[in-house]
Design a protein around this motif. Structure first.
Motif, PDB file in Angstrom:
ATOM      1  N   HIS A  99       0.833  -1.209   0.000  1.00 34.53           N
ATOM      2  CA  HIS A  99       0.000   0.000   0.000  1.00 34.53           C
ATOM      3  C   HIS A  99       0.862   1.252   0.000  1.00 34.53           C
ATOM      4  O   HIS A  99       0.584   2.214  -0.719  1.00 34.53           O
ATOM      5  N   ARG A 100       1.925   1.236   0.799  1.00 33.44           N
ATOM      6  CA  ARG A 100       2.815   2.406   0.880  1.00 33.44           C
ATOM      7  C   ARG A 100       3.453   2.687  -0.484  1.00 33.44           C
ATOM      8  O   ARG A 100       3.773   3.822  -0.808  1.00 33.44           O
ATOM      9  N   TYR A 101       3.643   1.632  -1.266  1.00 33.05           N
ATOM     10  CA  TYR A 101       4.220   1.795  -2.616  1.00 33.05           C
ATOM     11  C   TYR A 101       3.169   2.210  -3.641  1.00 33.05           C
ATOM     12  O   TYR A 101       3.465   2.290  -4.837  1.00 33.05           O
ATOM     13  N   GLY A 102       1.945   2.462  -3.207  1.00 32.43           N
ATOM     14  CA  GLY A 102       0.901   2.912  -4.133  1.00 32.43           C
ATOM     15  C   GLY A 102       0.118   1.787  -4.788  1.00 32.43           C
ATOM     16  O   GLY A 102      -0.693   2.039  -5.679  1.00 32.43           O
ATOM     17  N   PHE A 103       0.346   0.535  -4.360  1.00 32.02           N
ATOM     18  CA  PHE A 103      -0.405  -0.580  -4.948  1.00 32.02           C
ATOM     19  C   PHE A 103      -1.805  -0.640  -4.339  1.00 32.02           C
ATOM     20  O   PHE A 103      -1.982  -0.347  -3.154  1.00 32.02           O
ATOM     21  N   GLU A 104      -2.796  -0.998  -5.165  1.00 31.84           N
ATOM     22  CA  GLU A 104      -4.186  -1.065  -4.719  1.00 31.84           C
ATOM     23  C   GLU A 104      -4.600  -2.517  -4.533  1.00 31.84           C
ATOM     24  O   GLU A 104      -4.223  -3.378  -5.318  1.00 31.84           O
ATOM     25  N   ALA A 105      -5.404  -2.755  -3.510  1.00 27.85           N
ATOM     26  CA  ALA A 105      -5.894  -4.112  -3.260  1.00 27.85           C
ATOM     27  C   ALA A 105      -6.853  -4.547  -4.370  1.00 27.85           C
ATOM     28  O   ALA A 105      -7.601  -3.736  -4.912  1.00 27.85           O
TER      29      ALA A 105
ATOM     30  N   PRO B 205      -6.341   2.951 -13.565  1.00 29.42           N
ATOM     31  CA  PRO B 205      -5.263   3.864 -13.953  1.00 29.42           C
ATOM     32  C   PRO B 205      -4.207   3.116 -14.766  1.00 29.42           C
ATOM     33  O   PRO B 205      -4.103   1.887 -14.678  1.00 29.42           O
TER      34      PRO B 205
ATOM     35  N   PRO C 238      -0.070   3.299 -15.400  1.00 22.07           N
ATOM     36  CA  PRO C 238      -0.059   1.862 -15.088  1.00 22.07           C
ATOM     37  C   PRO C 238      -0.926   1.537 -13.875  1.00 22.07           C
ATOM     38  O   PRO C 238      -1.209   2.402 -13.062  1.00 22.07           O
TER      39      PRO C 238
ATOM     40  N   ARG D 155      -1.076  -0.538 -10.580  1.00 18.17           N
ATOM     41  CA  ARG D 155      -0.337  -1.307  -9.568  1.00 18.17           C
ATOM     42  C   ARG D 155      -1.369  -1.979  -8.666  1.00 18.17           C
ATOM     43  O   ARG D 155      -2.174  -1.298  -8.059  1.00 18.17           O
TER      44      ARG D 155
ATOM     45  N   TYR E 104      -2.163  -5.291  -5.697  1.00 21.78           N
ATOM     46  CA  TYR E 104      -1.738  -6.476  -4.942  1.00 21.78           C
ATOM     47  C   TYR E 104      -2.948  -7.351  -4.654  1.00 21.78           C
ATOM     48  O   TYR E 104      -4.081  -6.872  -4.676  1.00 21.78           O
TER      49      TYR E 104
ATOM     50  N   GLU F 146      11.297  -1.186  -8.875  1.00 20.90           N
ATOM     51  CA  GLU F 146      10.371  -0.908  -7.772  1.00 20.90           C
ATOM     52  C   GLU F 146       9.888  -2.205  -7.119  1.00 20.90           C
ATOM     53  O   GLU F 146       9.808  -2.310  -5.896  1.00 20.90           O
TER      54      GLU F 146
END
Lengths: 496, 496
Positions: free
Chosen positions: A41-47, A110, A112, A114, A116, A153
């Motif tokens: 999440h901190r890296y901007g990845f969405e569940a 969006p 790209p 991202r 998880y 990343e």
């Protein structure tokens, strides 16, 4: 074979290859996954949680020329009005569903993208010791960018995840290789036949097992394996095999040396140069963020996944030693792998969409944390309020509510209270730190008895009879001081 | 129907009745479940995650006299050597697997066994609006004790769970009824025929919908329903029907009055008296713990589940009003139900094992929290570090690492950086609170530009041109003060 016509009792068993998870097996996994999710999440990845069930068509699991799915998945046919509906299946990984989700929702996502995902996947495979047909995966992928910065990343994030869950720096290394460099090597060798290239790939897959000499034999005439069987080789000349071996063994003293070795191995191949450039960029980007080769390293001996991925390939290995089944020391080994794959979405849309990602082996990583003593300590059981007087259940439930309201895990004994010994046995089985006792006499005097079960167990184990008498593990306290006494006992846990 | 022999592209679709969950849909559910798990844990309940796949035999889902499972479950037959293996199925709830687990592992589990479980279940049913074939359940059950204290504990825990996730006291009530009281009423009426008893049960199931007068008609001759169809009645005389109606409408001004009404309704029935005694005990135990009738109440008008359960029945209703599809006010309604069921384990072992438990409707409760504004605010997107100079990606990745290391969610833009407008559009789509810009000029001067996107959006919406000029939403700060500036912007969010 039933002896009478009554329906026989069902067997109380999980299906073969499935299992149940109890208590800390569930909570420790959940806690580890929550830590990893926080990093993602901190890296901007969405569940993303996609459905567990997919059409077999979307999974791409139909057998060629047959209208049935292959046997690796659990599949069934929907009954529609004609009795012949879609074939559905349980997902066997989290990547195939991602490709379907991206193709389906790409206009709302969006670029790209991202994302998880964590959850169970199912494989219809022969179960074995430690191999189950349902297990957890925990993936992060970036879809829609070909930039090596996305690969870098992913590697940095993987490194952060390992440290976040409790693998100390120095006990792991993320190794990076690149399929394009291998393609460049094949080009430099003049291997253009797809069949021969596939043979070479299959051979280097065995590098981990048979080493440099073994691969050299297998690329040439063949090799007598440990069982005495002769394995036919690919049939390359020693000179032809050399560039592949140079590639696999090109790891130098530092990243610059490794990259120089790789440039030599690929000769003038353009695709190879592209691959080495990517590795160089990834290493430079990571270096700028402070991830040195002690954490993330370029290592062309990493061969797992080289056949599947199309660009950079990653593998996280834990480097600390454990004892194997036979008591021999060996490295713990791989807990995560990933890489760049650029053709998964194309199946659906016809357009190639670049993607890169990583999958963490949840069970392997949990096993590693257990090895390191980070998890798996005795679970903290609840304080047990015993029942001395069945008619005063309201008192006991009030007491247990007081304890819980103070934030302490607690329960009242709900079995048959007749045999008090059974209540203490129950507390023992529950791993309780303390049992609370309030009989009629205590009630009348406004006190309760608190048994420190941790201390009690220690005394029982180590003390002489004298010490036993001198160090009581049962304390009488005023009812109003019960919570304070329990806090004291819980704070002392693990000491003494 | 394919026009050529090439495999047609697969459709990128979930199977009918399934869906995907994105971003906050996943994380908000996970957070709510974690809060509920913490309450369950504090009460001494242990986590259990059983396999998603069970034998159809264990689920008890074979059709009578047919070797196929019924259509309510997703099922398939394992291929063994003869091609005819066990029928397997996805679990359709968490209770049937609990019975199997308890029967399988009972010698290793404490008695009583308190366990909680959360996870998806699957129903092979016709999907409809808002009705999916995969959804979450979240259960807690106590197996192995017949004590009403176990039922009281479940009710108290349910009340705590609702408050813990954000339903304020006063906005919910847990209602308790008892199947045994109804049995006593039937006994008092002289209804001994099982078929007639079942007819009565089916009728009172409609109490919620048709009310007292409707049930009265349906217990007697019958009733003209809203569509104009005539529904045949059970055929009881008015006098015979009276005790059932007395039962359903026995709610008094307080618990004591309700219990007195119930005692009148059951006449001299022993099973009925047992049921009223249980309700009295449950109410007394809860009262002792401070759970008054404002939170947990005895309410004989609760009929859901009376047919399924064997003793106390619970239902949690949310009492605040929402507007329905047609704009009419109505109570939010039920979010949880449960009760005592004593025969589930018996199928496996032959021995009756008492059990009681509750299931929280995860999606309903999430919807309620959204109604109350407790969740569903705009998700916090990541800070986006834009890419002004493609060759300086290492700088940008270093910057984003600095931001993340300060605990702030952040990402570098990984799309094609050529069109800067696209980068800001991307930040917008991601719900970013701020974008960071560092061009060659800024780099040379050791500064960065920070765009406050929240403030910017507010100004764009409300401000006059004058205000726009006076209140810039873009700030130039020294590179070393970037993190501090971002903290300031994030702290100001929601204000202004």
């Amino acid at each position: 074979m039933a002896k009478d016509k009554k329906t026989p009792r069902p067997r109380a068993e999980t299906p073969k290859g499935f299992r149940d998870y109890f208590g800390t097996e569930v909570t420790e996994r959940a806690e580890m996954l929550a830590k990893i999710a926080a990093v993602y999440h901190r890296y901007g990845f969405e569940a993303l949680e996609s459905s567990a069930v997919e059409t077999v068509e979307a999974l791409g699991k139909f057998l060629p020329d047959v209208d049935r799915p292959n046997e690796g998945v659990f599949a069934w046919q929907e009954a529609d009005d004609d009795g012949k509906g879609d074939w559905l299946a349980l997902r066997y990984d989290l990547t195939a569903p991602l490709a379907r989700v991206y193709a389906q929702h790409r206009n709302d996502l969006p670029t790209p993208y991202r994302r998880y995902a964590m959850g169970p996947v199912w494989r219809n495979e022969k179960p074995g010791p430690g191999r189950f047909r349902q297990f957890y995966q925990c993936d992060a992928d970036t879809v829609g960018t070909a930039s090596p910065a996305a690969d870098a990343e992913i590697c940095a994030m993987l490194s952060d995840c390992l440290e976040e869950v409790g693998i100390p720096r120095g006990d792991y290394v993320v190794r990076v290789n690149n399929r394009k460099v291998l393609n460049g090597v094949l080009e430099a060798m003049g291997v253009t036949d797809a069949g021969q290239a596939a043979d070479v790939l299959r051979t280097i897959d065995k590098f981990d097992k048979v080493g440099e000499a073994g691969v050299r034999e297998l690329l040439g005439k063949g090799r007598l394996d440990a069982s005495g069987a002769y394995i036919d080789g690919v049939g390359l000349s020693a000179a032809q095999a050399e560039p592949v071996l140079a590639f696999l063994t090109s790891k130098g003293a530092d990243v610059a040396a490794t990259l120089a070795n790789l440039r030599a191995a690929i000769g003038g191949s353009p695709i190879g140069a592209e691959g080495v450039d990517e590795l160089e960029q990834i290493a430079a980007l990571l270096d700028a963020q402070g991830y040195g080769a002690d954490r993330i390293d370029v290592d062309p001996s990493v061969v797992r996944g080289l056949g599947y991925y199309t660009g950079p390939v990653f593998e996280a290995e834990l480097t600390f030693e454990i004892l194997d089944d036979k008591g021999r020391k060996r490295q713990f080994g791989s807990v995560s792998g990933g890489g760049r794959y650029d053709d998964l979405v194309k199946r659906f849309t016809g357009q190639s969409v670049p993607a890169t990602g990583v999958s963490i082996g949840v069970d392997r990583l949990l096993a590693a944390l257990r090895e390191k003593g980070r998890i798996g300590g005795a679970a903290q059981g609840p304080v047990v309020v015993t029942v001395m007087d069945r008619d005063r259940m309201a008192d006991y439930m009030q007491m247990v509510a007081d304890i819980r309201n103070a934030g302490i895990r607690a329960e009242v004994y709900l079995g048959n209270p007749k045999n008090f010994g059974n209540q203490l046995k129950y507390a023992d089985r529950r791993g309780s730190p303390a049992a609370v006792i309030e009989g009629a006499d205590e009630k009348a005097r406004g006190v309760v008895q608190v048994k420190d079960l941790i201390l009690g167990a220690k005394i029982a184990e180590n003390a002489t009879l004298e010490e036993w008498k001198e160090r009581p593990s049962q304390f009488e306290v005023p009812r109003g001081e019960l919570v304070a006494k329990l806090r004291e006992i819980l704070a002392g846990e693990g000491q003494g």
